[in-house]
Design a protein around this motif. Sequence first.
Motif, PDB file in Angstrom:
ATOM      1  N   VAL A  53     -10.514  -3.546 -17.934  1.00 53.09           N
ATOM      2  CA  VAL A  53     -11.120  -2.871 -16.791  1.00 53.09           C
ATOM      3  C   VAL A  53     -10.657  -3.513 -15.495  1.00 53.09           C
ATOM      4  N   GLU A  54     -10.577  -4.837 -15.484  1.00 57.62           N
ATOM      5  CA  GLU A  54     -10.144  -5.551 -14.279  1.00 57.62           C
ATOM      6  C   GLU A  54      -8.702  -5.226 -13.936  1.00 57.62           C
ATOM      7  N   MET A  55      -7.847  -5.129 -14.955  1.00 58.07           N
ATOM      8  CA  MET A  55      -6.437  -4.863 -14.717  1.00 58.07           C
ATOM      9  C   MET A  55      -6.169  -3.389 -14.422  1.00 58.07           C
ATOM     10  N   ALA A  56      -7.031  -2.517 -14.917  1.00 61.66           N
ATOM     11  CA  ALA A  56      -6.787  -1.080 -14.762  1.00 61.66           C
ATOM     12  C   ALA A  56      -7.311  -0.525 -13.449  1.00 61.66           C
ATOM     13  N   SER A  57      -8.228  -1.198 -12.822  1.00 61.50           N
ATOM     14  CA  SER A  57      -8.812  -0.698 -11.585  1.00 61.50           C
ATOM     15  C   SER A  57      -8.284  -1.489 -10.399  1.00 61.50           C
ATOM     16  N   SER A  58      -7.969  -0.769  -9.336  1.00 55.74           N
ATOM     17  CA  SER A  58      -7.475  -1.419  -8.138  1.00 55.74           C
ATOM     18  C   SER A  58      -8.642  -1.946  -7.318  1.00 55.74           C
ATOM     19  N   SER A  59      -8.464  -3.114  -6.723  1.00 49.78           N
ATOM     20  CA  SER A  59      -9.507  -3.717  -5.894  1.00 49.78           C
ATOM     21  C   SER A  59      -9.387  -3.285  -4.437  1.00 49.78           C
ATOM     22  N   GLN A 104       2.764  -8.128  -3.068  1.00 42.87           N
ATOM     23  CA  GLN A 104       4.127  -7.592  -2.980  1.00 42.87           C
ATOM     24  C   GLN A 104       4.034  -6.128  -2.557  1.00 42.87           C
ATOM     25  N   MET A 105       4.829  -5.741  -1.566  1.00 39.83           N
ATOM     26  CA  MET A 105       4.815  -4.364  -1.089  1.00 39.83           C
ATOM     27  C   MET A 105       6.150  -3.702  -1.385  1.00 39.83           C
ATOM     28  N   VAL A 106       6.050  -2.498  -1.964  1.00 36.10           N
ATOM     29  CA  VAL A 106       7.243  -1.721  -2.305  1.00 36.10           C
ATOM     30  C   VAL A 106       7.178  -0.413  -1.531  1.00 36.10           C
ATOM     31  N   LYS A 167      10.862  13.378  10.522  1.00 35.76           N
ATOM     32  CA  LYS A 167       9.750  14.334  10.453  1.00 35.76           C
ATOM     33  C   LYS A 167       9.657  14.991   9.075  1.00 35.76           C
ATOM     34  N   ASN A 168       8.427  15.222   8.658  1.00 36.87           N
ATOM     35  CA  ASN A 168       8.097  15.850   7.366  1.00 36.87           C
ATOM     36  C   ASN A 168       8.538  15.035   6.152  1.00 36.87           C
ATOM     37  N   GLN A 169       8.898  13.778   6.351  1.00 43.79           N
ATOM     38  CA  GLN A 169       9.349  12.953   5.228  1.00 43.79           C
ATOM     39  C   GLN A 169       8.157  12.307   4.530  1.00 43.79           C
ATOM     40  N   LYS A 170       8.173  12.355   3.209  1.00 47.17           N
ATOM     41  CA  LYS A 170       7.114  11.755   2.404  1.00 47.17           C
ATOM     42  C   LYS A 170       7.524  10.348   1.976  1.00 47.17           C
ATOM     43  N   PHE A 171       6.522   9.466   1.833  1.00 50.31           N
ATOM     44  CA  PHE A 171       6.811   8.105   1.399  1.00 50.31           C
ATOM     45  C   PHE A 171       5.630   7.578   0.596  1.00 50.31           C
ATOM     46  N   ASN A 172       5.860   6.485  -0.094  1.00 53.10           N
ATOM     47  CA  ASN A 172       4.816   5.800  -0.861  1.00 53.10           C
ATOM     48  C   ASN A 172       4.922   4.311  -0.591  1.00 53.10           C
ATOM     49  N   LEU A 173       3.854   3.734  -0.071  1.00 50.26           N
ATOM     50  CA  LEU A 173       3.783   2.288   0.149  1.00 50.26           C
ATOM     51  C   LEU A 173       2.895   1.720  -0.950  1.00 50.26           C
ATOM     52  N   GLU A 174       3.502   1.028  -1.893  1.00 55.72           N
ATOM     53  CA  GLU A 174       2.772   0.492  -3.044  1.00 55.72           C
ATOM     54  C   GLU A 174       2.435  -0.970  -2.809  1.00 55.72           C
ATOM     55  N   VAL A 175       1.149  -1.266  -2.868  1.00 61.03           N
ATOM     56  CA  VAL A 175       0.666  -2.632  -2.657  1.00 61.03           C
ATOM     57  C   VAL A 175       0.336  -3.220  -4.029  1.00 61.03           C
ATOM     58  N   ARG A 176       1.027  -4.290  -4.386  1.00 58.96           N
ATOM     59  CA  ARG A 176       0.872  -4.890  -5.715  1.00 58.96           C
ATOM     60  C   ARG A 176       0.217  -6.269  -5.611  1.00 58.96           C
ATOM     61  N   PRO A 177      -1.073  -6.360  -5.922  1.00 56.12           N
ATOM     62  CA  PRO A 177      -1.723  -7.680  -5.935  1.00 56.12           C
ATOM     63  C   PRO A 177      -1.371  -8.443  -7.206  1.00 56.12           C
ATOM     64  N   VAL A 179      -3.517  -9.769  -9.242  1.00 57.98           N
ATOM     65  CA  VAL A 179      -4.492  -9.400 -10.275  1.00 57.98           C
ATOM     66  C   VAL A 179      -4.942  -7.973 -10.025  1.00 57.98           C
ATOM     67  N   GLY A 180      -4.971  -7.173 -11.057  1.00 64.55           N
ATOM     68  CA  GLY A 180      -5.370  -5.780 -10.912  1.00 64.55           C
ATOM     69  C   GLY A 180      -4.172  -4.880 -10.753  1.00 64.55           C
ATOM     70  N   THR A 181      -4.437  -3.589 -10.815  1.00 63.08           N
ATOM     71  CA  THR A 181      -3.345  -2.631 -10.727  1.00 63.08           C
ATOM     72  C   THR A 181      -2.924  -2.431  -9.281  1.00 63.08           C
ATOM     73  N   SER A 182      -1.744  -1.881  -9.101  1.00 59.96           N
ATOM     74  CA  SER A 182      -1.216  -1.659  -7.757  1.00 59.96           C
ATOM     75  C   SER A 182      -1.917  -0.475  -7.087  1.00 59.96           C
ATOM     76  N   PHE A 183      -1.838  -0.447  -5.766  1.00 61.50           N
ATOM     77  CA  PHE A 183      -2.457   0.620  -4.987  1.00 61.50           C
ATOM     78  C   PHE A 183      -1.350   1.385  -4.275  1.00 61.50           C
ATOM     79  N   GLY A 184      -1.268   2.692  -4.528  1.00 62.37           N
ATOM     80  CA  GLY A 184      -0.232   3.512  -3.911  1.00 62.37           C
ATOM     81  C   GLY A 184      -0.757   4.258  -2.705  1.00 62.37           C
TER      82      GLY A 184
END
Length: 200
Positions: A53-59, A104-106, A167-177, A179-184
Amino acid sequence: MKQIMNREEGFTGLEAAIVLIAFVVVAAVFSYVVLGAGFFTTQKAQEVVYTSVEMASSSLEVVGDVYGLNTSDEHIGNATEVDTIRATFALSAGGSPVDFSTIQMVFATTGNVEILNNTTVMVHEDETFSPKPGNWTIIHGAKETDLLLEGQDKFTILAMPTTPLTKNQKFNLEVRPSVGTSFGLKRTVPAKINAVNLLY
């Protein structure tokens, strides 16, 4: 004489009690081992569930709006691209503290993926500070000696990809802690670009 030796009248109640006690002791030891193994298995299963549960949920969660900034002087008043992303992060309900010194940020678009490096000095209180391309930094909410996001803390970060967004460009900033899953953080640049843009 042989007939007398084969008779079992000498098997007294005391001997029967000893045999019964031996059976009871063996049964008690066996049941203790079985119960101990059961408790150990239950405890391990509980640890696995909690860890999962701790690893699967983002904090982390985003607080407020996410902005795309144009910090290039040549585009002031006539901005054509977004070069910096500004977002504020806080802990989600029940989330574990997050150490931003290990984050870590991707940054990813449809044509490019890059890992953003944190600046050497990770905290800049100057709101006008802009990191170099390919870097990210914290501009509000943290101290250089305390990069742990906990409780009601809110950290505002600036992330500058190497390639600006159009303009109109999509992106994803993934924050990887650590401990726990990453946040997109998925957003799209608006059709009209200003110095400060609300990303949707």
